[in-house]
Write a protein that holds these residues in place. Structure first.
Motif, PDB file in Angstrom:
ATOM      1  N   UNK A   1       0.852  -1.184   0.000  1.00 45.36           N
ATOM      2  CA  UNK A   1       0.000   0.000   0.000  1.00 45.36           C
ATOM      3  C   UNK A   1       0.890   1.237   0.000  1.00 45.36           C
ATOM      4  N   UNK A   2       0.385   2.306  -0.583  1.00 45.01           N
ATOM      5  CA  UNK A   2       1.132   3.555  -0.620  1.00 45.01           C
ATOM      6  C   UNK A   2       0.531   4.584   0.327  1.00 45.01           C
ATOM      7  N   UNK A   3       1.391   5.315   0.997  1.00 49.25           N
ATOM      8  CA  UNK A   3       0.953   6.371   1.913  1.00 49.25           C
ATOM      9  C   UNK A   3       1.776   7.618   1.639  1.00 49.25           C
ATOM     10  N   UNK A   4       1.102   8.731   1.417  1.00 52.75           N
ATOM     11  CA  UNK A   4       1.823   9.967   1.127  1.00 52.75           C
ATOM     12  C   UNK A   4       2.681  10.360   2.321  1.00 52.75           C
ATOM     13  N   UNK A   5       3.827  10.948   2.026  1.00 51.73           N
ATOM     14  CA  UNK A   5       4.712  11.378   3.108  1.00 51.73           C
ATOM     15  C   UNK A   5       4.049  12.440   3.973  1.00 51.73           C
ATOM     16  N   UNK A   6       3.162  13.217   3.400  1.00 49.55           N
ATOM     17  CA  UNK A   6       2.462  14.244   4.176  1.00 49.55           C
ATOM     18  C   UNK A   6       1.639  13.611   5.296  1.00 49.55           C
TER      19      UNK A   6
ATOM     20  N   UNK B   1     -12.398  -9.238   5.580  1.00 47.93           N
ATOM     21  CA  UNK B   1     -11.153  -9.018   4.843  1.00 47.93           C
ATOM     22  C   UNK B   1     -10.594  -7.631   5.141  1.00 47.93           C
ATOM     23  N   UNK B   2     -11.461  -6.658   5.186  1.00 51.39           N
ATOM     24  CA  UNK B   2     -11.068  -5.275   5.483  1.00 51.39           C
ATOM     25  C   UNK B   2     -10.396  -5.176   6.851  1.00 51.39           C
ATOM     26  N   UNK B   3     -11.028  -5.752   7.855  1.00 48.64           N
ATOM     27  CA  UNK B   3     -10.467  -5.726   9.207  1.00 48.64           C
ATOM     28  C   UNK B   3      -9.153  -6.495   9.283  1.00 48.64           C
ATOM     29  N   UNK B   4      -9.055  -7.564   8.506  1.00 50.51           N
ATOM     30  CA  UNK B   4      -7.811  -8.340   8.483  1.00 50.51           C
ATOM     31  C   UNK B   4      -6.661  -7.489   7.960  1.00 50.51           C
ATOM     32  N   UNK B   5      -6.913  -6.760   6.876  1.00 51.25           N
ATOM     33  CA  UNK B   5      -5.879  -5.882   6.332  1.00 51.25           C
ATOM     34  C   UNK B   5      -5.547  -4.758   7.324  1.00 51.25           C
ATOM     35  N   UNK B   6      -6.544  -4.244   8.009  1.00 49.84           N
ATOM     36  CA  UNK B   6      -6.298  -3.230   9.035  1.00 49.84           C
ATOM     37  C   UNK B   6      -5.389  -3.777  10.129  1.00 49.84           C
ATOM     38  N   UNK B   7      -5.487  -5.074  10.348  1.00 54.04           N
ATOM     39  CA  UNK B   7      -4.720  -5.741  11.399  1.00 54.04           C
ATOM     40  C   UNK B   7      -3.338  -6.176  10.917  1.00 54.04           C
ATOM     41  N   UNK B   8      -3.001  -5.822   9.668  1.00 50.05           N
ATOM     42  CA  UNK B   8      -1.686  -6.175   9.140  1.00 50.05           C
ATOM     43  C   UNK B   8      -1.593  -7.595   8.628  1.00 50.05           C
TER      44      UNK B   8
ATOM     45  N   UNK C   1      -8.203   3.219   6.087  1.00 45.38           N
ATOM     46  CA  UNK C   1      -7.890   3.857   4.805  1.00 45.38           C
ATOM     47  C   UNK C   1      -6.840   3.051   4.044  1.00 45.38           C
ATOM     48  N   UNK C   2      -5.773   2.674   4.731  1.00 45.51           N
ATOM     49  CA  UNK C   2      -4.699   1.915   4.096  1.00 45.51           C
ATOM     50  C   UNK C   2      -5.163   0.519   3.696  1.00 45.51           C
ATOM     51  N   UNK C   3      -6.003  -0.087   4.530  1.00 44.73           N
ATOM     52  CA  UNK C   3      -6.512  -1.425   4.218  1.00 44.73           C
ATOM     53  C   UNK C   3      -7.299  -1.412   2.916  1.00 44.73           C
ATOM     54  N   UNK C   4      -8.182  -0.439   2.764  1.00 46.34           N
ATOM     55  CA  UNK C   4      -8.977  -0.351   1.537  1.00 46.34           C
ATOM     56  C   UNK C   4      -8.087  -0.058   0.335  1.00 46.34           C
ATOM     57  N   UNK C   5      -7.113   0.829   0.508  1.00 48.93           N
ATOM     58  CA  UNK C   5      -6.197   1.124  -0.594  1.00 48.93           C
ATOM     59  C   UNK C   5      -5.426  -0.122  -1.018  1.00 48.93           C
ATOM     60  N   UNK C   6      -5.033  -0.934  -0.052  1.00 47.19           N
ATOM     61  CA  UNK C   6      -4.271  -2.146  -0.377  1.00 47.19           C
ATOM     62  C   UNK C   6      -5.137  -3.156  -1.119  1.00 47.19           C
ATOM     63  N   UNK C   7      -6.426  -3.169  -0.824  1.00 50.30           N
ATOM     64  CA  UNK C   7      -7.347  -4.095  -1.496  1.00 50.30           C
ATOM     65  C   UNK C   7      -7.681  -3.589  -2.901  1.00 50.30           C
ATOM     66  N   UNK C   8      -7.904  -2.301  -3.011  1.00 49.60           N
ATOM     67  CA  UNK C   8      -8.192  -1.714  -4.323  1.00 49.60           C
ATOM     68  C   UNK C   8      -6.997  -1.837  -5.265  1.00 49.60           C
ATOM     69  N   UNK C   9      -5.815  -1.601  -4.730  1.00 50.26           N
ATOM     70  CA  UNK C   9      -4.589  -1.559  -5.528  1.00 50.26           C
ATOM     71  C   UNK C   9      -4.795  -0.562  -6.670  1.00 50.26           C
ATOM     72  N   UNK C  10      -4.769  -1.020  -7.916  1.00 54.76           N
ATOM     73  CA  UNK C  10      -4.966  -0.103  -9.043  1.00 54.76           C
ATOM     74  C   UNK C  10      -6.375  -0.155  -9.617  1.00 54.76           C
ATOM     75  N   UNK C  11      -7.245  -0.947  -8.995  1.00 53.95           N
ATOM     76  CA  UNK C  11      -8.609  -1.086  -9.519  1.00 53.95           C
ATOM     77  C   UNK C  11      -9.420   0.180  -9.223  1.00 53.95           C
ATOM     78  N   UNK C  12     -10.320   0.558 -10.116  1.00 51.18           N
ATOM     79  CA  UNK C  12     -11.147   1.746  -9.861  1.00 51.18           C
ATOM     80  C   UNK C  12     -12.161   1.529  -8.738  1.00 51.18           C
ATOM     81  N   UNK C  13     -12.566   0.282  -8.551  1.00 49.48           N
ATOM     82  CA  UNK C  13     -13.498  -0.045  -7.467  1.00 49.48           C
ATOM     83  C   UNK C  13     -13.391  -1.530  -7.173  1.00 49.48           C
ATOM     84  N   UNK C  14     -13.915  -1.941  -6.050  1.00 50.55           N
ATOM     85  CA  UNK C  14     -13.992  -3.368  -5.751  1.00 50.55           C
ATOM     86  C   UNK C  14     -14.993  -3.602  -4.629  1.00 50.55           C
TER      87      UNK C  14
END
Length: 232
Positions: free
Chosen positions: A87-92, A132-139, A113-126
């Motif tokens: 997942x990408x996170x802006x330095x700001x 699954x969302x909570x799992x990604x939030x949990x690392x 926010x990061x969990x959803x971004x990691x799941x979306x990756x480059x897709x416009x939606x999903x």
């Protein structure tokens, strides 16, 4: 002046334990990202540690113990499989959370926010499930089988009340586009308008209903044919 758009890109698994010790997690992310970026430097006159320091300077990061950070970054990089979700996170945003004390709920929203971004990756939606969302939030790269498999800190936010509260905050403050009417799971996007997201979600739901209808018709047809056989 144009806003700095640089990002830290890192494996989602580095977020594990964030709610217990967010500074350690963020330090690990810095070390990992600087080491990974240093691998892209091709100057043969510089050794690995010097390349690491060059990348740190480029990102305006002062490293207290370069050798320790380099070793940690290298260890993390080599221990995490290459195909692990990132997942990408802006330095700001990164430095805002690194330098400023945040309420726990705000930290949870960052993870969401990061969990959803990691799941979306480059897709416009999903389409995403809460589990699954909570799992990604949990690392975690993969979804847990049961919510009780989440860390104790994350389980606190797995209730319907908390997940709705988090989603509302992401919509209000983090730019999330969300839709979940009559769907198992929920649809998300950071690129589409709400109208476009609903269009795609309902289109998928229509396809599912049509598929189910065809299945029911086929099952009924086979039963009817079986009855005809029994009449002979």
């Amino acid at each position: 002046m144009k806003e700095d758009q640089r990002y830290f890109n890192f494996p989602i698994v580095l977020l594990a334990g964030y709610l217990d010790d967010h500074r350690k997690v963020l330090d690990d992310i810095v070390d990992y990202c600087l080491y990974e970026q240093s691998l892209g430097l091709e100057d043969e006159d510089e050794d690995d540690l010097e390349k690491f320091s060059i990348v740190a300077d480029y990102n305006y990061i002062q490293i207290g113990d370069p050798e320790k950070s380099f070793s940690n970054g290298k260890g993390l990089y080599e221990s995490i499989p290459y195909n692990t979700a990132k997942v990408g996170l802006s330095l700001r945003i990164f430095w805002d959370f690194y330098k400023n004390q945040k309420p726990e709920f705000e930290n949870v929203c960052l993870l969401a926010f990061l969990a959803i971004k990691s799941i979306l990756h480059n897709k416009p939606y999903c389409k995403v499930t809460n589990k699954f969302w909570l799992s990604r939030m949990d690392g975690k790269s993969k979804s847990v089988k049961e919510l009780t498999d989440l860390s104790s800190r994350m389980q606190k936010y797995s209730t319907e009340y908390q997940t709705k509260k988090i989603k509302y905050e992401l919509i209000e403050s983090w730019g999330l586009i969300h839709y979940s009417r009559y769907t198992r799971g929920f649809y998300v996007s950071y690129k589409l308008s709400l109208e476009d997201l609903i269009f795609h979600a309902e289109k998928q739901r229509k396809k599912y209903r049509e598929k189910q209808q065809r299945k029911l018709i086929e099952e009924a047809r086979l039963k009817a044919l079986e009855k005809l056989k029994n009449l002979k």
